[in-house]
Design an enzyme around this catalytic site. Sequence first.
Site, PDB file in Angstrom:
ATOM      1  CD  GLU A 124      44.486  36.169  43.333  1.00  0.00           C
ATOM      2  OE1 GLU A 124      43.462  35.798  43.932  1.00  0.00           O
ATOM      3  OE2 GLU A 124      44.986  37.296  43.460  1.00  0.00           O
TER       4      GLU A 124
ATOM      5  CB  SER B  45      43.761  36.472  29.852  1.00  0.00           C
ATOM      6  OG  SER B  45      44.210  35.609  28.834  1.00  0.00           O
TER       7      SER B  45
END
Length: 345
Positions: free
Chosen positions: A222, A242
């Site tokens: 995700e 990230s």
Amino acid sequence: MSKDFFSYAVGVGSKNANGQWLEVFYPAPVLNPSEAEVSGLTKGLDYNNGKQDIELDDTALNILIANAEALGLAAQVTALNALLGSKQPRVLCLLSQDDAAASTPEAYLKLHLLSHRLVKPHGTDLSGIFAVLPNVAWTNQGAIDLAELPARQLEARAKGELLQVTSVDKFPKMADYVVPSGVRIAATSRVRLGAYIGEGTTIMHEGFCNFNAGTAGTSMIEGRISAGVFVGKGSDLGGGCSTMGTLSGGGNIVIAVGEESLIGANAGTGIPLGDRCTIESGLYITSGTKVLLIDENKQQAGTIKARELAGKSDLLFRRNSLTGAIECLTNKTAIALNEELHAHN
């Protein structure tokens, strides 16, 4: 001909008005074929002049079909027969060795090898790939040269049609070229060609995977997998998180995530993680982050830079909600941990 032949593929693509390649689709690329296979396949073709990319007319295609049938290459025969009579440009791309791509067809073959799971990220030389990949408009009518786009848009409007431009980029979306088995991709535009998506992986709507990056499998993505990052089996990336790739500030450090690890929502890492590591939600770890070590006995074992923990397993990174300090909990004693960290000083 080289005995360590790297790869070949037969493809079909598109060119601009000047005859320059824009993209190539390879349905069945081959990795590490034998010398006999390549010699047999190219028999009767103009290959001795050193060309890596042989553009194919129907005569050449018929030669290839006969050669492929003689060699028993069923996948190649199927692809070649499908291309007979096509008005689109067709090509046989041959890579004798894994050198930097020198043309658009060569670059696309390397990207296909990754997305077909024939090589893993960092498993092929992608140096200089940006120089040979043209920036094009990706549309509902295929790839279009940017200089030719206004005329094509006007032509479509004059017919009462809409030429839809989905992106302007050097890389197309992977699913228009390769859909690997056993994966779910909620938004295909967020996975570039050249991604390696392992079986069992789910990429949700906000997940992203760049080229030369991906997952070994059974991961829920995700967050963002940046170029060069490979995520081990069973590891999950939470929403909005990230990973720092070499193209986005990671320098020469190859960022990776081990198996059964978790990067929480809106968190991130700029160091490689080992197996069974966790970064709590909202916490971004970079190589220079000062981390307070806490051992298995909940004793403080000193403060170090996060880069010293690169690749180590069984770590929990968290931020102390009272002091704001970034802490790393380990399953080792302070003595064992310090011995490991300073073993190579």
